[in-house]
Write a protein that holds these residues in place. Sequence first.
Motif, mmCIF file in Angstrom:
data_model
loop_
_atom_site.group_PDB
_atom_site.id
_atom_site.type_symbol
_atom_site.label_atom_id
_atom_site.label_comp_id
_atom_site.label_asym_id
_atom_site.label_seq_id
_atom_site.Cartn_x
_atom_site.Cartn_y
_atom_site.Cartn_z
ATOM 1 N N GLU A 1 0.794 -1.215 0.000
ATOM 2 C CA GLU A 1 0.000 0.000 0.000
ATOM 3 C C GLU A 1 0.830 1.271 0.000
ATOM 4 O O GLU A 1 0.295 2.369 -0.127
ATOM 5 N N ASP A 2 2.150 1.153 0.142
ATOM 6 C CA ASP A 2 3.034 2.306 -0.003
ATOM 7 C C ASP A 2 3.313 2.637 -1.459
ATOM 8 O O ASP A 2 3.945 3.662 -1.750
ATOM 9 N N THR A 3 2.882 1.795 -2.365
ATOM 10 C CA THR A 3 3.096 2.038 -3.787
ATOM 11 C C THR A 3 2.415 3.334 -4.205
ATOM 12 O O THR A 3 1.207 3.490 -4.040
ATOM 13 N N ALA A 4 3.194 4.262 -4.727
ATOM 14 C CA ALA A 4 2.678 5.582 -5.079
ATOM 15 C C ALA A 4 3.794 6.386 -5.718
ATOM 16 O O ALA A 4 4.968 5.997 -5.682
ATOM 17 N N ILE A 5 3.421 7.505 -6.284
ATOM 18 C CA ILE A 5 4.389 8.519 -6.654
ATOM 19 C C ILE A 5 4.541 9.463 -5.467
ATOM 20 O O ILE A 5 3.545 9.959 -4.933
ATOM 21 N N TYR A 6 5.769 9.703 -5.060
ATOM 22 C CA TYR A 6 6.063 10.540 -3.907
ATOM 23 C C TYR A 6 6.565 11.899 -4.368
ATOM 24 O O TYR A 6 7.444 11.998 -5.230
ATOM 25 N N TYR A 7 6.009 12.953 -3.771
ATOM 26 C CA TYR A 7 6.311 14.327 -4.141
ATOM 27 C C TYR A 7 6.774 15.115 -2.933
ATOM 28 O O TYR A 7 6.310 14.887 -1.813
ATOM 29 N N CYS A 8 7.654 16.075 -3.157
ATOM 30 C CA CYS A 8 7.965 17.050 -2.129
ATOM 31 C C CYS A 8 7.436 18.415 -2.541
ATOM 32 O O CYS A 8 7.235 18.699 -3.723
ATOM 33 N N ASN A 9 7.187 19.240 -1.551
ATOM 34 C CA ASN A 9 6.622 20.565 -1.765
ATOM 35 C C ASN A 9 7.248 21.546 -0.792
ATOM 36 O O ASN A 9 7.489 21.220 0.374
ATOM 37 N N THR A 10 7.531 22.750 -1.266
ATOM 38 C CA THR A 10 7.966 23.812 -0.382
ATOM 39 C C THR A 10 7.377 25.121 -0.868
ATOM 40 O O THR A 10 6.793 25.195 -1.948
ATOM 41 N N LYS A 11 7.516 26.141 -0.073
ATOM 42 C CA LYS A 11 6.960 27.436 -0.435
ATOM 43 C C LYS A 11 7.797 28.553 0.163
ATOM 44 O O LYS A 11 8.513 28.360 1.155
ATOM 45 N N ASN A 12 7.696 29.712 -0.467
ATOM 46 C CA ASN A 12 8.317 30.919 0.051
ATOM 47 C C ASN A 12 7.331 32.067 -0.118
ATOM 48 O O ASN A 12 6.147 31.849 -0.379
ATOM 49 N N ALA A 13 7.804 33.287 0.023
ATOM 50 C CA ALA A 13 6.915 34.442 -0.060
ATOM 51 C C ALA A 13 6.300 34.616 -1.441
ATOM 52 O O ALA A 13 5.302 35.330 -1.581
ATOM 53 N N PHE A 14 6.865 33.969 -2.451
ATOM 54 C CA PHE A 14 6.440 34.196 -3.830
ATOM 55 C C PHE A 14 5.603 33.077 -4.425
ATOM 56 O O PHE A 14 5.016 33.262 -5.494
ATOM 57 N N GLY A 15 5.554 31.928 -3.786
ATOM 58 C CA GLY A 15 4.768 30.861 -4.348
ATOM 59 C C GLY A 15 4.990 29.524 -3.679
ATOM 60 O O GLY A 15 5.754 29.401 -2.720
ATOM 61 N N SER A 16 4.296 28.523 -4.204
ATOM 62 C CA SER A 16 4.393 27.147 -3.756
ATOM 63 C C SER A 16 4.954 26.308 -4.893
ATOM 64 O O SER A 16 4.584 26.504 -6.054
ATOM 65 N N TYR A 17 5.833 25.350 -4.569
ATOM 66 C CA TYR A 17 6.578 24.628 -5.591
ATOM 67 C C TYR A 17 6.514 23.125 -5.351
ATOM 68 O O TYR A 17 6.598 22.658 -4.212
#
Length: 113
Positions: A86-102
């Motif tokens: 059930e861990d099968t998946a695409i894993y993503y990271c995300n971060t953000k600053n004052a100008f946006g989310s990435y």
Amino acid sequence: QVQLVESGGGLMQPGGSLRLSCSASGISSIYFMGWFRQAPGKQRELVATITRGTTLYADSVKGRFTIPGDSAKNTVLPQMNGLKPEDTAIYYCNTKNAFGSYWGQGTQVTVSS
């Protein structure tokens, strides 16, 4: 220009381990990072958050998913142990600053016998 790159995914047997990586460029430091995963046919779910001084894990990975204390300022290195199908998946990271989310483009984790 902020860019995030995930790596470390692969094909593993149940019970195996993987180390993932999220490397950030175009940003001097990471105040917040989220790790997400999306399995086929399911909504994207949050699995961990890293905020200054605090790391939290979703119940689905708690006790199996950790982030070593020697992670670099612009790199986060989750360790996933005791992998389950059930861990099968695409894993993503995300971060953000004052100008946006990435978002990164993801790394595929497949757990199968």
